[in-house]
Design an enzyme around this catalytic site. Structure first.
Site, short mmCIF file in Angstrom:
data_model
loop_
_atom_site.label_atom_id
_atom_site.label_comp_id
_atom_site.label_asym_id
_atom_site.label_seq_id
_atom_site.Cartn_x
_atom_site.Cartn_y
_atom_site.Cartn_z
N ASP A 6 28.49 47.99 54.53
CA ASP A 6 27.60 48.18 53.38
C ASP A 6 26.33 48.13 53.75
O ASP A 6 25.86 47.38 54.60
CB ASP A 6 27.69 46.79 52.27
CG ASP A 6 28.87 47.02 51.47
OD1 ASP A 6 29.37 48.05 51.11
OD2 ASP A 6 29.02 45.98 50.70
N GLU B 160 34.61 49.62 40.85
CA GLU B 160 34.47 48.34 40.82
C GLU B 160 34.32 47.66 39.41
O GLU B 160 33.46 48.30 38.59
CB GLU B 160 33.50 47.72 41.47
CG GLU B 160 33.46 46.00 41.55
CD GLU B 160 32.57 45.19 42.57
OE1 GLU B 160 32.45 44.08 42.25
OE2 GLU B 160 32.01 45.90 43.25
#
EC number: 2.1.2.11
Length: 265
Positions: free
Chosen positions: A80, A178
């Site tokens: 990330d 998500e």
């Protein structure tokens, strides 16, 4: 695993992605044969004791990425880009993405939709593969006003689909969805030619990702609806420490087997 293999898995084989933040965990995931290891900025919540991903720095990401690469030398690793390491300046964003690649990542993950396309294209131009991330994006926690399921309203569904198509067009090789409704996740998955990987996005994504600590039960107080615990290692570890403590207090550890003697081994 390669990007080409990941792309070919769409509609053929479900993709398995699990987070790792250290070498021992990465070693387990590589031995288990997961398809992708994610060094997520969720290390803030799960390892560093932060209350969100927002405080995580690029330097912290690099330290944990290096550890994961040492533990899983043969795995496909996505890292990330943490909050404030991208978005405000294209050159700085690409430089930071490059630092993750230099330190062991095969690809980087960037949260957000069409607004990031210029950054993504710049990354791709110099050989940095990018995974997208839509729906609930933890770095935007303050904008969402909490952990809320996305894609319920028609306008939100349209934006999610538009962003997904924009990310595909600008070259990402997959997209994490998500905490979105299963209906919109299914629609997005069917309309894209690249894989979707769900976390709280239902049954129809091309793959699934969960946090290692949730899978093995290291966060007993945290039980989100979308997750599943497959072992209770918190209790196993707690029991081991309690036994060690008891044996030290009772003077039964160390025993003769645990000491070094002259002339002995």
């Amino acid at each position: 695993m390669t990007i080409q293999k990941i792309l070919k898995m769409k509609n053929k084989e479900k993709i398995v992605m699990v987070t790792a933040y250290d070498a021992p965990t990465a070693k387990i995931l590589e031995k288990a044969g997961v398809d992708i290891i994610l060094v997520g900025d969720s290390l803030g919540n799960n390892v560093l004791g932060y209350d969100s991903t927002i405080p995580v720095t690029l330097e912290e990401m690099i330290i944990h990425l290096q550890a994961v690469r040492r533990g899983a030398p043969n795995s496909f690793i996505v890292a990330d880009l943490p909050f404030l390491s991208y978005g405000y300046n294209i050159e700085e964003s690409v430089k930071n993405a490059g630092l993750l690649i230099k330190n062991g990542a095969n690809a980087v993950k960037i949260e957000g939709g069409a607004q990031n396309c210029e950054i993504i294209k710049k990354c791709l131009n110099i050989g940095i593969p990018v995974m997208g991330h839509l729906g609930f994006t933890p770095q935007s926690l303050n904008m969402f006003g909490g952990y809320k399921v996305q894609g319920k309203e028609e306008s939100a569904k349209k934006k999610l689909l538009d962003d997904a198509l924009a990310l595909e067009n600008c070259g990402v090789f997959s997209i994490v969805l998500e905490m979105v409704t299963e209906t919109i996740a299914k629609e997005v998955t069917e309309k894209l030619s690249i894989p979707t990987i769900g976390i709280g996005a239902g049954r129809y994504c091309d793959g699934q990702v969960l946090v290692f600590h949730d899978i093995v039960g290291l966060n007993p107080e945290f039980k989100p609806k979308f997750s599943k615990t497959y072992a209770n290692t918190f209790e196993i570890m707690l029991n081991a420490i309690e036994r060690f403590k008891a044996e030290v207090k009772e003077k039964t550890f160390p025993s003769k087997e645990n000491v070094f003697e002259e002339g002995g081994k």
